[in-house]
Design a protein around this motif. Structure first.
Motif, short mmCIF file in Angstrom:
data_model
loop_
_atom_site.label_atom_id
_atom_site.label_comp_id
_atom_site.label_asym_id
_atom_site.label_seq_id
_atom_site.Cartn_x
_atom_site.Cartn_y
_atom_site.Cartn_z
N MET A 164 47.35 26.24 24.01
CA MET A 164 48.41 26.91 23.75
C MET A 164 49.38 26.86 24.99
O MET A 164 50.55 26.75 24.76
N LEU A 165 48.75 26.93 26.34
CA LEU A 165 49.62 26.57 27.34
C LEU A 165 50.30 25.49 27.41
O LEU A 165 51.31 25.17 27.97
N VAL A 166 49.58 24.19 26.88
CA VAL A 166 49.87 23.01 26.99
C VAL A 166 51.26 22.97 25.91
O VAL A 166 52.23 22.51 26.34
N ARG A 167 51.08 23.58 24.77
CA ARG A 167 52.23 23.55 23.81
C ARG A 167 53.46 24.44 24.46
O ARG A 167 54.51 23.99 24.24
N ARG A 168 52.97 25.47 24.98
CA ARG A 168 54.09 26.16 25.67
C ARG A 168 54.94 25.65 26.87
O ARG A 168 56.13 25.58 26.91
N HIS A 169 54.02 24.98 27.77
CA HIS A 169 54.80 24.42 29.11
C HIS A 169 55.13 23.11 28.96
O HIS A 169 56.11 22.76 29.76
N TYR A 170 54.23 22.33 28.57
CA TYR A 170 54.26 20.85 28.70
C TYR A 170 55.20 20.45 27.33
O TYR A 170 55.87 19.52 27.73
N GLU A 171 54.88 21.00 26.20
CA GLU A 171 55.80 20.41 25.11
C GLU A 171 57.03 21.37 24.89
O GLU A 171 57.70 21.03 24.05
N ASP A 172 57.16 22.26 25.59
CA ASP A 172 58.26 23.32 25.55
C ASP A 172 58.65 23.90 24.36
O ASP A 172 59.91 23.86 23.95
N GLU A 189 57.16 29.03 17.11
CA GLU A 189 56.73 27.62 16.51
C GLU A 189 55.43 27.47 16.69
O GLU A 189 54.54 26.89 16.12
N ILE A 190 54.91 27.68 18.29
CA ILE A 190 53.41 27.73 18.29
C ILE A 190 52.47 28.58 17.43
O ILE A 190 51.50 28.17 16.96
N VAL A 237 50.18 34.82 20.36
CA VAL A 237 50.53 33.74 21.08
C VAL A 237 50.88 34.19 22.51
O VAL A 237 50.41 33.78 23.59
N ARG A 238 51.70 35.32 22.57
CA ARG A 238 52.35 35.91 23.85
C ARG A 238 51.33 36.55 24.69
O ARG A 238 50.98 36.30 25.78
N SER A 239 50.12 37.39 24.00
CA SER A 239 49.16 37.89 24.71
C SER A 239 48.19 36.92 25.27
O SER A 239 47.63 36.88 26.49
N GLN A 240 47.96 35.84 24.21
CA GLN A 240 46.89 34.91 24.90
C GLN A 240 47.52 34.27 26.16
O GLN A 240 46.67 33.65 27.07
#
Length: 59
Positions: A1-9, A14-15, A26-29
């Motif tokens: 999830m962090l990869v999608r959020r920060h690296y894939e922006d 969408e996540i 998504v936000r809590s995790q």
């Protein structure tokens, strides 16, 4: 999830759609994962185990 959020922006909506979970999940995790990384910034290397400074005894 962090990869999608920060690296894939990707945005949280969408996540959530990709993973089949709610935006709130998504936000809590993400919040919990980032908090864990702040507390335990361990860099894992292949085949090694890093001990914390407070642990004592055999490795």
């Amino acid at each position: 999830m962090l990869v999608r959020r920060h690296y894939e922006d990707l945005p949280d909506d969408e996540i959530a759609a990709i993973l089949g979970i709610s935006r709130r999940t998504v936000r809590s995790q993400a919040f919990r994962a980032l908090a864990t990384l702040r507390i335990r910034p361990v860099v894992a290397r292949k085949g090694t185990h890093m001990r914390s400074e407070t642990s004592r005894g055999p490795a």
